[in-house]
Design an enzyme around this catalytic site. Structure first.
Site, PDB file in Angstrom:
ATOM      1  N   CYS A  74     -81.078 -67.886 -11.737  1.00 37.19           N
ATOM      2  CA  CYS A  74     -81.188 -66.946 -10.618  1.00 37.19           C
ATOM      3  C   CYS A  74     -80.122 -65.852 -10.716  1.00 37.19           C
ATOM      4  CB  CYS A  74     -81.052 -67.728  -9.307  1.00 37.19           C
ATOM      5  SG  CYS A  74     -80.851 -66.732  -7.834  1.00 37.19           S
ATOM      6  N   CYS A  77     -77.933 -65.387  -7.596  1.00 37.46           N
ATOM      7  CA  CYS A  77     -77.015 -66.533  -7.487  1.00 37.46           C
ATOM      8  C   CYS A  77     -75.763 -66.305  -8.324  1.00 37.46           C
ATOM      9  CB  CYS A  77     -77.707 -67.818  -7.943  1.00 37.46           C
ATOM     10  SG  CYS A  77     -79.148 -68.282  -6.979  1.00 37.46           S
TER      11      CYS A  77
END
Length: 155
Positions: A74, A77
């Site tokens: 991600c 993230c």
């Protein structure tokens, strides 16, 4: 004589190893200060609450908690991770920050209904958890920590 010396050497090595392992084990049970701690389902059950019975939220911790739900793949993230490290240092005596890799902890992520990444969960000592879904600025995270976890009014 050589056998006796070998036996004594092995005995001393065993005592040193046992002593070192025992003292290190005590430290592992204490949350680290100023760092982001990798969390799994067992640690969540021990330090946060029983996620199998989320309807009745009972926080077990003694400090407010931030949990960063993320995945290695991600992109947003990866932007949040260094911010969480900075916040862990800034608030080291006031809160604890954890990370949960949703790919490794699917049962926990499902139980908490984590559907978007990153999801940052703010868990006060008393009251219901609140979340920020998606990436945000450090100032936004600080505001949430101050208002939700430390109960300081907005400026």
């Amino acid at each position: 004589m050589k056998r006796i010396l070998l036996l004594v050497a092995l005995l001393m090595a065993g005592i040193i190893t046992y002593t070192f392992a025992y003292s290190q084990g005590d430290e592992k049970n204490k949350p680290e200060k100023g760092v982001v701690i990798q969390m799994n389902g067992d640690l969540f059950l021990k330090d946060i609450t029983d996620y199998n019975n989320i309807k009745e939220w009972k926080f077990k911790g003694d400090k407010p908690v931030v949990i960063d739900f993320y995945a290695d793949w991600c992109g947003p993230c990866r932007l949040v991770a260094p911010l969480m490290k900075e916040l862990a240092k800034e608030y080291e005596d006031k809160i604890i920050i954890y990370r949960v890799n949703v790919d490794n902890e699917k049962e926990l992520a499902t139980a908490l209904n984590i559907q978007s990444l990153p999801t940052i969960l703010f868990i006060p000592r008393k009251g219901e958890p609140q979340a920020i879904i998606g990436s945000a600025s450090k100032d936004t995270f600080k505001q949430a920590i101050e208002e939700v976890l430390l109960k300081k009014p907005a400026k």
